[in-house]
Design an enzyme around this catalytic site. Structure first.
Site, short mmCIF file in Angstrom:
data_model
loop_
_atom_site.label_atom_id
_atom_site.label_comp_id
_atom_site.label_asym_id
_atom_site.label_seq_id
_atom_site.Cartn_x
_atom_site.Cartn_y
_atom_site.Cartn_z
N CYS A 2 0.86 -1.19 0.00
CA CYS A 2 0.00 0.00 0.00
C CYS A 2 0.89 1.23 0.00
O CYS A 2 2.08 1.16 0.29
CB CYS A 2 -0.91 0.03 1.22
SG CYS A 2 -1.99 -1.41 1.37
N ARG A 27 1.11 1.70 -6.07
CA ARG A 27 1.27 0.76 -4.97
C ARG A 27 -0.07 0.17 -4.51
O ARG A 27 -0.09 -0.77 -3.70
CB ARG A 27 1.94 1.45 -3.77
CG ARG A 27 3.36 1.91 -4.05
CD ARG A 27 3.96 2.57 -2.82
NE ARG A 27 4.12 1.63 -1.73
CZ ARG A 27 5.21 0.90 -1.50
NH1 ARG A 27 6.24 1.00 -2.32
NH2 ARG A 27 5.27 0.08 -0.48
N TRP A 74 -3.87 -1.49 -1.38
CA TRP A 74 -3.96 -2.76 -2.09
C TRP A 74 -4.44 -3.77 -1.07
O TRP A 74 -3.75 -4.10 -0.11
CB TRP A 74 -2.60 -3.17 -2.65
CG TRP A 74 -2.64 -4.46 -3.41
CD1 TRP A 74 -2.26 -5.69 -2.95
CD2 TRP A 74 -3.10 -4.66 -4.75
NE1 TRP A 74 -2.45 -6.64 -3.93
CE2 TRP A 74 -2.96 -6.04 -5.04
CE3 TRP A 74 -3.61 -3.81 -5.73
CZ2 TRP A 74 -3.31 -6.58 -6.28
CZ3 TRP A 74 -3.96 -4.37 -6.96
CH2 TRP A 74 -3.80 -5.73 -7.22
N ASN A 100 0.70 -0.05 6.19
CA ASN A 100 1.12 -0.87 5.06
C ASN A 100 1.74 -2.14 5.63
O ASN A 100 2.59 -2.07 6.51
CB ASN A 100 2.15 -0.13 4.21
CG ASN A 100 2.69 -0.98 3.08
OD1 ASN A 100 2.02 -1.88 2.59
ND2 ASN A 100 3.92 -0.72 2.67
N GLY A 101 1.32 -3.30 5.15
CA GLY A 101 1.88 -4.54 5.64
C GLY A 101 0.83 -5.42 6.27
O GLY A 101 -0.37 -5.28 6.02
N GLU A 477 7.05 -20.88 -19.03
CA GLU A 477 6.90 -19.48 -18.64
C GLU A 477 8.00 -18.62 -19.23
O GLU A 477 7.77 -17.48 -19.63
CB GLU A 477 6.87 -19.36 -17.12
CG GLU A 477 6.82 -17.94 -16.59
CD GLU A 477 5.58 -17.16 -17.00
OE1 GLU A 477 5.59 -15.93 -16.80
OE2 GLU A 477 4.64 -17.75 -17.53
N LYS A 481 7.39 -15.20 -21.61
CA LYS A 481 7.92 -13.86 -21.31
C LYS A 481 8.65 -13.29 -22.51
O LYS A 481 8.52 -12.12 -22.85
CB LYS A 481 8.86 -13.91 -20.09
CG LYS A 481 8.15 -14.01 -18.78
CD LYS A 481 7.38 -12.74 -18.47
CE LYS A 481 6.23 -13.00 -17.53
NZ LYS A 481 5.09 -13.70 -18.13
N GLU A 484 6.08 -12.31 -25.31
CA GLU A 484 5.10 -11.25 -25.09
C GLU A 484 5.70 -9.86 -24.98
O GLU A 484 5.00 -8.88 -25.22
CB GLU A 484 4.23 -11.56 -23.87
CG GLU A 484 4.92 -11.57 -22.54
CD GLU A 484 3.97 -11.99 -21.41
OE1 GLU A 484 2.74 -11.90 -21.58
OE2 GLU A 484 4.47 -12.39 -20.35
N HIS A 500 11.90 -35.61 -31.87
CA HIS A 500 10.66 -36.06 -32.53
C HIS A 500 10.11 -35.00 -33.47
O HIS A 500 8.90 -34.84 -33.59
CB HIS A 500 9.62 -36.46 -31.48
CG HIS A 500 10.03 -37.64 -30.66
ND1 HIS A 500 10.07 -38.92 -31.15
CD2 HIS A 500 10.47 -37.71 -29.37
CE1 HIS A 500 10.49 -39.75 -30.21
NE2 HIS A 500 10.74 -39.04 -29.11
N LYS A 598 -3.63 -6.41 -19.05
CA LYS A 598 -3.22 -7.00 -17.77
C LYS A 598 -4.20 -8.07 -17.31
O LYS A 598 -3.80 -9.12 -16.82
CB LYS A 598 -3.09 -5.90 -16.71
CG LYS A 598 -2.51 -6.39 -15.38
CD LYS A 598 -1.09 -6.87 -15.55
CE LYS A 598 -0.51 -7.40 -14.26
NZ LYS A 598 0.80 -8.01 -14.42
#
Length: 603
Positions: A2, A27, A74, A100-101, A477, A481, A484, A500, A598
């Site tokens: 946050c 944030r 957040w 925050n936390g 993955e 990356k 994209e 193969h 997103k």
């Protein structure tokens, strides 16, 4: 994660606080709020949504108030609602706090305070702080109350507190979460990072872990974790505003890659106790763990790749069969789910349309559902029977980094909890899991060497990623990356599958990124690497440190994983940075790649 802001000086605090909130909105943007220290009490304005919504509610706040605090959230504990928005106040309305936390022991503190007559209006862990301050006499002596309150709190956090009876004071406490004090003329500023106050000053004190500060318009006093008065040396920040919002990094994606160890620590906080997993902190009931005989994972994109890692972990550690489906295909294959199957949906946003549709199908058929998501209050979290949060904080860049690795951490925790429930406990792995944040920090300190390799890759039109076992899931993955954000055509294959058909595409100079973190498969993988080397491929090895001698110059980096089961989290970072630096070298818009969003909220 946050954003928190504070101001005390000789100007009207409100416009300064709102400007700071806008700078810190990256944030968190679930809700926002402001508290001003007025003679009659602390005046609050807060709302669900972005700072722009909050601004429509500020006309009722008093004018010319020179002290206040603010917050952009957040969500972690409690959905993003007006009631859960910060600041939070005590029963008297004389104290306000932004936080925050995570306060790990908030449930016990809340029950204690309720028994003493305190009234709570939110679902958050944060609200215990103003009530503790009130309990310890904070309306008259805020600093002493903060010292007593801090002794009661467990977790990693930072908070600011103000009280109506002390209109020239902001108390700041840092325990792990960042907190910085900007030094002005007849004014001082407090914030989660520099960007909140760079319009006003470039001089700052960085509070160290364990510090507490009393901040007034003309003075800043700091005490360390032992309670001793200390002097923190001011520094000068030469960043411009855009740099500051990104923490000095060129792109949000790079910032989010580099802050992964912090995100891992947040994700693991409160979930490991000694040699065991705290299942309740993952949103689960321990008695349910023995009821599930199979697991069906549904996810999309990066989350699907995390699910592939989760499959390997759960099957190997807990001995439970796991299927993983791409969410967009799950419904249309008319899945045959076995009784006592847990349907596990993974989504960073919690709003992915295909994943939600898969969850609804499972619920219609009467199967238990569990969500792993980064977004408290998201549709997925609300609709699932239970939800576990990754606590990765906001991701601004479209390409997911810290959300992916924290999803793997959640799946690792689940695998270990399921294993323990079946008499297959792995206390060694639980202890090793807690080491990952520190190991990640160590690797990132030496990560710059990857840039040269990435710039060579940037000149390619196509490349391949290979791995065996769990490394193949990591390779999946890695290639996503690269595609994209750099727009280089990349494909991932199980290393044994190259012969193969795909070997036909391996010619001189074609890059092959080989992931080798599983010692039991090292010889098999190396034979596949030899096959592509014989055809002229350029090898880029991401390996476990134990294999350095065998790989020699073909290894571009090594990770020091305490266990092959935990290697995917560490191995993700070099693959992310390879893609990032290749995209930079090609001049691409790293944070906003073409044609992508997103959160995919349409089918």
């Amino acid at each position: 994660m946050c954003g928190i802001v504070g101001y005390v000086g000789d100007q009207d605090a409100l416009p300064i606080l709102v400007r700071g909130l806008k700078r810190l909105e990256y944030r968190g943007y679930d809700s926002a709020g402001v508290a001003l220290v007025a003679p009659a009490g602390v005046a609050l304005a807060k709302s669900q949504g972005k700072v722009s919504i909050l601004e429509t509610r500020l006309n009722l706040l008093p004018d010319s108030t020179p002290c206040g605090i603010a917050h952009t959230r957040w969500a972690t504990h409690g959905a993003p609602t007006d009631e859960n928005a910060h600041p939070h106040s005590d029963c008297s309305g004389q104290i306000a706090v932004v936080h925050n936390g995570i306060v790990e022991n908030y449930a016990d503190l809340r029950q204690e305070l309720i028994a003493k007559g305190h009234h709570f209006i939110s679902e958050t862990d944060s609200e215990v702080i103003p009530h503790l301050l009130e309990e310890y006499g904070g309306t008259e002596d805020l600093l002493t109350a903060a010292q007593k309150t801090e002794l009661r709190l467990q977790g990693a956090y930072a908070f600011l507190a103000v009280a109506a009876g002390q209109p020239d004071l902001v108390v700041a406490v840092r325990r792990a979460s960042p907190l910085i004090i900007g030094l002005g003329e007849r004014a001082n500023y407090i914030a989660s990072d520099f960007s909140a106050f760079l319009d006003d000053t470039h001089r700052a004190l960085i509070l160290e872990n364990g510090d507490m500060a009393a901040v007034s318009a003309r003075a800043v006093q700091v005490w360390d974790a032992a309670g001793d008065a200390v002097e923190r040396e001011p520094l000068v920040i030469n960043w411009d505003i855009r740099q500051a919002e990104r923490g000095g990094y060129a792109h949000f994606m790079l910032k989010e890659i580099m802050e992964q160890p912090e995100a891992w620590a947040d994700c693991l906080l409160g979930r490991i106790q000694g040699d065991g997993i705290q299942v309740e902190s993952m949103g689960l009931l321990s008695e349910n763990l023995t009821r599930w005989r199979r697991v069906q994972i549904v996810a999309a994109g990066t989350a699907y790749h995390a699910g592939l890692v989760g499959k390997a972990l759960i099957e190997n550690l807990a001995g439970i069969p796991v299927d993983v489906d791409v969410a967009s295909e799950f419904r249309y294959r008319h899945p045959l789910l076995f009784p006592e199957t847990l349907v596990l949906a993974v989504s960073q946003s919690g709003e992915t349309a295909d994943t939600l549709a898969s969850l609804y199908l499972a619920k219609e058929q009467g199967f238990p559902t569990y969500a792993i998501t980064n977004s408290v209050g998201s549709t997925l979290a609300r609709e699932a029977d239970a939800a576990g949060y990754t606590y990765a904080g906001p991701e601004i860049a479209v390409a997911s980094t810290k959300a992916y690795t924290t999803q793997i951490l959640m799946l690792s925790l689940l695998a270990l909890a399921l294993a323990a429930a079946r008499g297959r406990a792995r206390p060694d792995l639980v202890r090793q899991l807690a080491l990952l944040p520190a190991l990640g920090e160590e690797w990132l300190e030496e990560s710059e060497s990857l840039r040269d390799h990435a710039e060579r890759l940037a000149k390619s039109d196509q490349m391949f990623y290979i791995g065996r076992g769990i490394d193949y899931a990591v390779a999946m993955e890695g290639q996503l990356k690269m595609k994209e954000i750099s727009y280089i055509h990349a494909e991932a294959y199980p290393a044994g599958e190259l012969k193969h058909g795909t070997l036909a595409l391996i010619t001189s100079g074609v890059p092959v990124v080989a992931i080798a973190t599983q010692p039991d498969l090292a010889i098999k993988l190396w034979s596949n690497v030899a096959e592509v080397k014989a055809r002229g491929a350029s090898i880029y090895g991401v390996i476990d440190h134990s294999q350095r001698r065998a790989w020699g110059e073909d290894a571009i980096t090594e990770v020091r994983s305490p266990s092959p089961f935990l290697a995917p989290v560490l191995a993700a970072m070099p693959l992310q940075l390879l893609a990032y630096w290749a995209a930079v070298a090609r001049g691409e818009d790293v944070d906003k790649p073409r044609n992508l969003a997103k959160s995919v909220t349409v089918e």
